[in-house]
Design a protein around this motif. Structure first.
Motif, PDB file in Angstrom:
ATOM      1  N   GLU A  31       0.832  -1.200   0.000  1.00 18.86           N
ATOM      2  CA  GLU A  31       0.000   0.000   0.000  1.00 18.86           C
ATOM      3  C   GLU A  31       0.868   1.252   0.000  1.00 18.86           C
ATOM      4  OE1 GLU A  31      -3.757   0.220   0.405  1.00 18.86           O
ATOM      5  OE2 GLU A  31      -2.850  -1.312  -0.847  1.00 18.86           O
ATOM      6  N   GLN A  32       1.836   1.268   0.909  1.00 19.96           N
ATOM      7  CA  GLN A  32       2.618   2.479   1.107  1.00 19.96           C
ATOM      8  C   GLN A  32       3.529   2.778  -0.061  1.00 19.96           C
ATOM      9  OE1 GLN A  32       4.228   1.462   4.896  1.00 19.96           O
ATOM     10  NE2 GLN A  32       2.574   2.467   6.037  1.00 19.96           N
ATOM     11  N   SER A  33       3.841   1.746  -0.861  1.00 23.90           N
ATOM     12  CA  SER A  33       4.754   1.981  -1.964  1.00 23.90           C
ATOM     13  C   SER A  33       4.076   2.656  -3.150  1.00 23.90           C
ATOM     14  CB  SER A  33       5.383   0.665  -2.412  1.00 23.90           C
ATOM     15  OG  SER A  33       4.384  -0.158  -2.958  1.00 23.90           O
ATOM     16  N   LEU A  34       2.744   2.739  -3.149  1.00 18.85           N
ATOM     17  CA  LEU A  34       2.045   3.407  -4.246  1.00 18.85           C
ATOM     18  C   LEU A  34       2.142   4.918  -4.107  1.00 18.85           C
ATOM     19  CD1 LEU A  34      -1.393   1.614  -4.732  1.00 18.85           C
ATOM     20  CD2 LEU A  34       0.590   1.547  -6.227  1.00 18.85           C
ATOM     21  N   SER A  35       2.424   5.614  -5.212  1.00 20.64           N
ATOM     22  CA  SER A  35       2.378   7.081  -5.163  1.00 20.64           C
ATOM     23  C   SER A  35       0.924   7.512  -5.051  1.00 20.64           C
ATOM     24  CB  SER A  35       2.995   7.654  -6.436  1.00 20.64           C
ATOM     25  OG  SER A  35       2.113   7.418  -7.513  1.00 20.64           O
ATOM     26  N   VAL A  36       0.724   8.762  -4.721  1.00 23.67           N
ATOM     27  CA  VAL A  36      -0.638   9.273  -4.582  1.00 23.67           C
ATOM     28  C   VAL A  36      -1.387   9.155  -5.905  1.00 23.67           C
ATOM     29  CG1 VAL A  36      -2.013  11.355  -4.140  1.00 23.67           C
ATOM     30  CG2 VAL A  36      -0.037  10.838  -2.710  1.00 23.67           C
ATOM     31  N   ILE A  37      -0.701   9.426  -6.995  1.00 18.43           N
ATOM     32  CA  ILE A  37      -1.371   9.345  -8.306  1.00 18.43           C
ATOM     33  C   ILE A  37      -1.757   7.899  -8.619  1.00 18.43           C
ATOM     34  CG2 ILE A  37      -1.007   9.584 -10.798  1.00 18.43           C
ATOM     35  CD1 ILE A  37       0.601  12.140 -10.146  1.00 18.43           C
ATOM     36  N   GLU A  38      -0.840   6.976  -8.380  1.00 19.69           N
ATOM     37  CA  GLU A  38      -1.160   5.569  -8.644  1.00 19.69           C
ATOM     38  C   GLU A  38      -2.306   5.105  -7.747  1.00 19.69           C
ATOM     39  OE1 GLU A  38      -0.085   3.358 -11.064  1.00 19.69           O
ATOM     40  OE2 GLU A  38       0.673   5.251 -11.822  1.00 19.69           O
ATOM     41  N   ALA A  39      -2.241   5.513  -6.490  1.00 14.24           N
ATOM     42  CA  ALA A  39      -3.308   5.126  -5.556  1.00 14.24           C
ATOM     43  C   ALA A  39      -4.647   5.706  -6.008  1.00 14.24           C
ATOM     44  CB  ALA A  39      -2.965   5.599  -4.147  1.00 14.24           C
ATOM     45  N   SER A  40      -4.623   6.904  -6.559  1.00 14.80           N
ATOM     46  CA  SER A  40      -5.857   7.534  -7.042  1.00 14.80           C
ATOM     47  C   SER A  40      -6.416   6.795  -8.255  1.00 14.80           C
ATOM     48  CB  SER A  40      -5.603   8.997  -7.417  1.00 14.80           C
ATOM     49  OG  SER A  40      -5.050   9.693  -6.329  1.00 14.80           O
ATOM     50  N   LYS A  41      -5.518   6.370  -9.136  1.00 13.15           N
ATOM     51  CA  LYS A  41      -5.964   5.591 -10.306  1.00 13.15           C
ATOM     52  C   LYS A  41      -6.624   4.292  -9.838  1.00 13.15           C
ATOM     53  CE  LYS A  41      -2.253   7.154 -13.388  1.00 13.15           C
ATOM     54  NZ  LYS A  41      -1.121   6.758 -14.216  1.00 13.15           N
ATOM     55  N   ARG A  42      -5.972   3.646  -8.890  1.00 10.36           N
ATOM     56  CA  ARG A  42      -6.493   2.361  -8.424  1.00 10.36           C
ATOM     57  C   ARG A  42      -7.838   2.533  -7.722  1.00 10.36           C
ATOM     58  NH1 ARG A  42      -3.257  -1.493  -4.310  1.00 10.36           N
ATOM     59  NH2 ARG A  42      -3.861   0.183  -2.906  1.00 10.36           N
ATOM     60  N   LEU A  43      -7.931   3.589  -6.938  1.00 13.41           N
ATOM     61  CA  LEU A  43      -9.184   3.844  -6.231  1.00 13.41           C
ATOM     62  C   LEU A  43     -10.334   4.068  -7.212  1.00 13.41           C
ATOM     63  CD1 LEU A  43     -10.668   4.382  -3.619  1.00 13.41           C
ATOM     64  CD2 LEU A  43      -9.734   6.702  -3.625  1.00 13.41           C
ATOM     65  N   ALA A  44     -10.076   4.869  -8.252  1.00 10.26           N
ATOM     66  CA  ALA A  44     -11.107   5.105  -9.280  1.00 10.26           C
ATOM     67  C   ALA A  44     -11.500   3.792  -9.952  1.00 10.26           C
ATOM     68  CB  ALA A  44     -10.574   6.093 -10.316  1.00 10.26           C
ATOM     69  N   ALA A  45     -10.487   3.017 -10.314  1.00  7.19           N
ATOM     70  CA  ALA A  45     -10.747   1.765 -11.034  1.00  7.19           C
ATOM     71  C   ALA A  45     -11.519   0.769 -10.167  1.00  7.19           C
ATOM     72  CB  ALA A  45      -9.419   1.154 -11.489  1.00  7.19           C
ATOM     73  N   TYR A  46     -11.105   0.620  -8.931  1.00  8.67           N
ATOM     74  CA  TYR A  46     -11.775  -0.339  -8.041  1.00  8.67           C
ATOM     75  C   TYR A  46     -13.238   0.067  -7.815  1.00  8.67           C
ATOM     76  CZ  TYR A  46      -7.602  -2.999  -6.490  1.00  8.67           C
ATOM     77  OH  TYR A  46      -6.508  -3.821  -6.407  1.00  8.67           O
ATOM     78  N   THR A  47     -13.446   1.357  -7.588  1.00  9.30           N
ATOM     79  CA  THR A  47     -14.819   1.819  -7.325  1.00  9.30           C
ATOM     80  C   THR A  47     -15.689   1.610  -8.564  1.00  9.30           C
ATOM     81  OG1 THR A  47     -13.872   3.496  -5.871  1.00  9.30           O
ATOM     82  CG2 THR A  47     -16.186   3.746  -6.424  1.00  9.30           C
ATOM     83  N   ALA A  48     -15.132   1.925  -9.727  1.00  8.69           N
ATOM     84  CA  ALA A  48     -15.892   1.758 -10.971  1.00  8.69           C
ATOM     85  C   ALA A  48     -16.251   0.294 -11.214  1.00  8.69           C
ATOM     86  CB  ALA A  48     -15.092   2.311 -12.150  1.00  8.69           C
ATOM     87  N   VAL A  49     -15.308  -0.595 -10.973  1.00  4.71           N
ATOM     88  CA  VAL A  49     -15.598  -2.030 -11.155  1.00  4.71           C
ATOM     89  C   VAL A  49     -16.654  -2.477 -10.154  1.00  4.71           C
ATOM     90  CG1 VAL A  49     -14.640  -4.368 -10.935  1.00  4.71           C
ATOM     91  CG2 VAL A  49     -13.358  -2.597 -12.169  1.00  4.71           C
ATOM     92  N   ASP A  50     -16.488  -2.088  -8.908  1.00  5.41           N
ATOM     93  CA  ASP A  50     -17.441  -2.522  -7.874  1.00  5.41           C
ATOM     94  C   ASP A  50     -18.868  -2.069  -8.195  1.00  5.41           C
ATOM     95  OD1 ASP A  50     -15.255  -3.570  -6.630  1.00  5.41           O
ATOM     96  OD2 ASP A  50     -15.207  -2.140  -4.972  1.00  5.41           O
ATOM     97  N   GLN A  51     -18.981  -0.896  -8.805  1.00  3.73           N
ATOM     98  CA  GLN A  51     -20.327  -0.363  -9.059  1.00  3.73           C
ATOM     99  C   GLN A  51     -20.895  -0.744 -10.425  1.00  3.73           C
ATOM    100  OE1 GLN A  51     -20.691   3.838  -8.212  1.00  3.73           O
ATOM    101  NE2 GLN A  51     -20.053   3.583  -6.085  1.00  3.73           N
ATOM    102  N   ASN A  52     -20.037  -1.209 -11.331  1.00  5.23           N
ATOM    103  CA  ASN A  52     -20.535  -1.391 -12.712  1.00  5.23           C
ATOM    104  C   ASN A  52     -20.327  -2.765 -13.331  1.00  5.23           C
ATOM    105  OD1 ASN A  52     -21.368   1.493 -13.629  1.00  5.23           O
ATOM    106  ND2 ASN A  52     -19.394   1.757 -12.578  1.00  5.23           N
ATOM    107  N   VAL A  53     -19.425  -3.562 -12.791  1.00  8.62           N
ATOM    108  CA  VAL A  53     -19.206  -4.881 -13.377  1.00  8.62           C
ATOM    109  C   VAL A  53     -19.953  -5.900 -12.521  1.00  8.62           C
ATOM    110  CG1 VAL A  53     -17.501  -6.580 -14.114  1.00  8.62           C
ATOM    111  CG2 VAL A  53     -16.985  -4.134 -14.301  1.00  8.62           C
ATOM    112  N   LYS A  54     -21.090  -6.300 -13.021  1.00  8.59           N
ATOM    113  CA  LYS A  54     -22.013  -7.142 -12.259  1.00  8.59           C
ATOM    114  C   LYS A  54     -21.904  -8.594 -12.719  1.00  8.59           C
ATOM    115  CE  LYS A  54     -23.617  -3.522 -10.202  1.00  8.59           C
ATOM    116  NZ  LYS A  54     -23.101  -3.229  -8.859  1.00  8.59           N
ATOM    117  N   LEU A  55     -22.409  -9.458 -11.857  1.00 10.14           N
ATOM    118  CA  LEU A  55     -22.341 -10.902 -12.111  1.00 10.14           C
ATOM    119  C   LEU A  55     -22.942 -11.266 -13.472  1.00 10.14           C
ATOM    120  CD1 LEU A  55     -21.336 -13.402 -10.700  1.00 10.14           C
ATOM    121  CD2 LEU A  55     -23.568 -13.634  -9.595  1.00 10.14           C
TER     122      LEU A  55
END
Ligand SMILES: O=C[C@H](O)[C@H](O)[C@H](O)COP(=O)(O)O
Length: 280
Positions: A31-55
């Motif tokens: 976790e700590q090794s991610l830069s803020v920008i990388e962490a922000s990209k991942r956060l956007a991607a994870y949230t988008a998948v959780d809300q839009n990629v359904k079973l």
């Protein structure tokens, strides 16, 4: 499913949508090794998948760029059971490799011209969800997969969230052109269309121009704010030039755009003009 914000929790517990914890928690050091920008990209991607990629989604389009690997990472975390009957359609060489190396089923848009959901990055997104794409020269195939999708979702870090295109992303609008026509199209852009500083994109570790996955060249065409206030109009003008294959302006296509923020929150812009925030 409970969404764990990967910026503010010490560990991510990736629960598959089939209820299987597929990979266990990531170590704090990772976790700590991610830069803020990388962490922000991942956060956007994870949230988008959780809300839009359904079973029930069976055909999924995978875009290109440095944010999309986090999309695939989160999809893989949904579990083997969820993914075994799905097929993933790439937008180019990079996403094809990503799909294959992640152990997901690879398909092609000529087999699957109707896609349930496509997720992709963006170079910049304006207040109406118009966006610039093609910083990685993939925008032709990306636009095909965006058009083929019932739902098209953008994922990006906070730097891409702007009122008007061209605010932070300065190279300009990527334009894929057939090699035979590039000089003529450049002249058209300089003298007629309104981009006097348009240039042919040159390769970095190769002599000569960037060559796309389709064997074409790319022109980067910066435009003044007045053009970017109505990007659809300038897109249509550029597209009419003979020799232009595709323009990296995606207008009125996305259903929503997810931006990971520096503070660990997520901003979600919807195509009806509403804006939601997921707190850190
Ligand atoms: O051609 C490349 C694509 O349009 C990318 O999706 C875009 O450049 C954004 O990439 P990144 O996520 O690396 O900022």
């Amino acid at each position: 499913m409970t969404f764990s914000n990967p910026l503010v929790t010490q560990t991510i517990r990736p629960m598959g949508i089939d209820g299987i914890n597929t990979q266990g928690a990531l170590p704090v050091a990772a976790e700590q090794s991610l830069s803020v920008i990388e962490a922000s990209k991942r956060l956007a991607a994870y949230t988008a998948v959780d809300q839009n990629v359904k079973l029930e989604h069976r055909v999924i389009g995978i875009g290109s760029g440095s944010t999309v690997p986090y999309v695939v990472e989160r999809i893989v975390q949904q579990g083997k059971e969820s993914n075994k009957n799905r097929v993933f359609i790439p937008t180019g060489f990079q996403s094809k490799e990503l799909i294959v190396s992640s152990g997901l089923n690879l398909g092609d848009v000529d087999q699957y011209p109707t896609i349930d959901v496509t997720l992709d990055g963006a170079d910049e997104v304006d207040h109406q969800l118009n966006c610039i794409k093609g910083g990685g020269a993939c925008h032709l195939r990306e636009k095909v997969l965006a058009e083929a999708a019932t739902t098209f979702i953008l994922v990006a870090d906070y730097r891409k969230n702007v009122e008007f295109l061209g605010t932070n992303f300065k190279p300009g609008v990527p334009i894929e052109v057939v090699p035979f026509a590039y000089a003529k199209v450049l002249q058209n852009l300089h003298q007629v269309i309104g981009s006097p500083n348009a240039t042919l994109r040159m390769a970095v570790k190769k002599a000569g121009p960037v060559v796309t996955d389709n064997g074409n060249f790319v022109i980067d065409a910066p435009f003044d704010r007045k053009f970017m206030e109505e990007p659809y109009k300038i897109m249509a003008k550029i597209k009419m030039l003979t020799g232009v294959v595709e323009v990296g302006l995606f207008c009125h296509m996305a259903k929503s755009a997810y931006f990971g923020n520096e503070d660990g929150s997520v901003t979600i812009k919807l195509n009806d003009g509403t804006v939601e925030h997921v707190a850190a």
